[in-house]
Design an enzyme around this catalytic site. Sequence first.
Site, PDB file in Angstrom:
ATOM      1  N   HIS A 164      33.848  29.300  24.917  1.00  0.00           N
ATOM      2  CA  HIS A 164      33.895  29.056  23.472  1.00  0.00           C
ATOM      3  C   HIS A 164      35.358  28.821  23.095  1.00  0.00           C
ATOM      4  O   HIS A 164      36.163  29.757  23.077  1.00  0.00           O
ATOM      5  CB  HIS A 164      33.310  30.237  22.712  1.00  0.00           C
ATOM      6  CG  HIS A 164      31.865  30.470  23.003  1.00  0.00           C
ATOM      7  ND1 HIS A 164      31.271  31.712  22.943  1.00  0.00           N
ATOM      8  CD2 HIS A 164      30.885  29.594  23.378  1.00  0.00           C
ATOM      9  CE1 HIS A 164      29.993  31.597  23.259  1.00  0.00           C
ATOM     10  NE2 HIS A 164      29.741  30.321  23.524  1.00  0.00           N
ATOM     11  N   GLU A 167      37.876  30.836  20.778  1.00  0.00           N
ATOM     12  CA  GLU A 167      38.198  32.215  21.149  1.00  0.00           C
ATOM     13  C   GLU A 167      39.467  32.204  22.000  1.00  0.00           C
ATOM     14  O   GLU A 167      39.467  32.503  23.194  1.00  0.00           O
ATOM     15  CB  GLU A 167      36.994  32.837  21.852  1.00  0.00           C
ATOM     16  CG  GLU A 167      35.795  32.927  20.917  1.00  0.00           C
ATOM     17  CD  GLU A 167      34.459  33.167  21.613  1.00  0.00           C
ATOM     18  OE1 GLU A 167      34.455  33.531  22.807  1.00  0.00           O
ATOM     19  OE2 GLU A 167      33.415  32.995  20.954  1.00  0.00           O
ATOM     20  N   HIS A 257      35.828  36.461  26.326  1.00  0.00           N
ATOM     21  CA  HIS A 257      35.444  35.893  25.029  1.00  0.00           C
ATOM     22  C   HIS A 257      36.168  36.602  23.886  1.00  0.00           C
ATOM     23  O   HIS A 257      36.928  37.542  24.084  1.00  0.00           O
ATOM     24  CB  HIS A 257      33.930  36.064  24.819  1.00  0.00           C
ATOM     25  CG  HIS A 257      33.088  35.111  25.582  1.00  0.00           C
ATOM     26  ND1 HIS A 257      32.531  33.985  25.026  1.00  0.00           N
ATOM     27  CD2 HIS A 257      32.706  35.106  26.883  1.00  0.00           C
ATOM     28  CE1 HIS A 257      31.828  33.338  25.934  1.00  0.00           C
ATOM     29  NE2 HIS A 257      31.913  33.994  27.076  1.00  0.00           N
ATOM     30  N   GLU A 336      34.597  41.099  25.424  1.00  0.00           N
ATOM     31  CA  GLU A 336      34.752  40.602  24.055  1.00  0.00           C
ATOM     32  C   GLU A 336      35.964  41.271  23.408  1.00  0.00           C
ATOM     33  O   GLU A 336      36.092  42.497  23.414  1.00  0.00           O
ATOM     34  CB  GLU A 336      33.506  40.896  23.225  1.00  0.00           C
ATOM     35  CG  GLU A 336      32.237  40.219  23.715  1.00  0.00           C
ATOM     36  CD  GLU A 336      32.125  38.763  23.290  1.00  0.00           C
ATOM     37  OE1 GLU A 336      33.032  38.287  22.561  1.00  0.00           O
ATOM     38  OE2 GLU A 336      31.132  38.113  23.678  1.00  0.00           O
TER      39      GLU A 336
END
Length: 372
Positions: A164, A167, A257, A336
């Site tokens: 992504h 990010e 991420h 994350e």
Amino acid sequence: MTMTINAAFDSGNIIVTSIDGATANLEIRKDAHSDFYQWFHFRVSGAQGRKITLRITNCGGSAYPGGWDNYKARFSDDRAEWRCAETTYDGGVLTITHTPALDSIWFAYFAPYSIERHHDLVQRTAACPDVALIELGQSIEGQPIDCLRMGTGPTHVWLYARQHPGESMAEWWMEGALELLTDPDNQTARTLREKCTLHVIPNMNPDGSRRGHLRTNAVGTNLNREWENPSADRSPEVLCVRNAMDETGVHWAMDVHGDEAIPANFIAGFEGIPNWTDVQGNRFYAYRNALAEHTPDFQTRLGYPASAPGRANLTMSTNQLANRFSHLGCVSMTLEMPFKDHDPNPDLDQAWSPKRCKALAKSCLEVLSQSL
């Protein structure tokens, strides 16, 4: 002097709908061929010494509207250090207020990581002793999918980031990881390179990164929903990486991420895969718990709910790899990091930042070296 706003550069994203004196109304542009949007990155010029108000008016329809609550936009005078701007969110409008000290100032959703910096990172790392640079394939728009390989051990470790593209903290993490792994005096690096063969992909989505996308590649594909059936026309980035993984096998993997809403660092696992084994699960939980003990910049209380048995989404890389390589005891996970801050250990000036991303990378690798 008239205030101007521009985003016509690498990873730039903003649409100017109006400027009235020191107040601008703006919108975030959608990813191409997609309805995703949340990443912004733009320059303001001609406002030195004036209090400016920047209103991003379409935030209510963004990919993750819950991500705007208690969020602080980042600004920089020099594009090197990024700090928190005064930011509020109400009625779908994100409002940034600031008094620039210089004639030009930059704003972004998070500290950007440019394609040029990416190439510098790859070249600098590839020049280190016993590091091989492998072009696994190319993106939709022909950019290389670079993999840096190092180490001689039998355990194949894959680290990959920026599926992504918005990010950007993920590639700051990669910079920290590669700095450690190529440090000849670092005991963690020596241990990992003796026990493992490491395959490091700093950026899996260079097209989206350059275009200023939040979540997709050049044709609107969310790469982290392509791992079950990647294709050359929609997701060549995933196809070439998964093919390379099939050649080596995967014993341990981390997909890096950023999360828009949760104000903390956390790891998501592979619960619910059809081929789940308790051996895999216990090794995953042991790593996650050890990381929480190792650094105050990681925790286990906040995160995503685990999937029920047999209900894991195999289009996502972490689940696909753990299931695909369960015969090797594969432990895979998704790290994350927040666009906001790591609230258990906050920084009021910079919130979560590139420096802290790089430090967390080193912590992750230190714990990995101790767990093998």
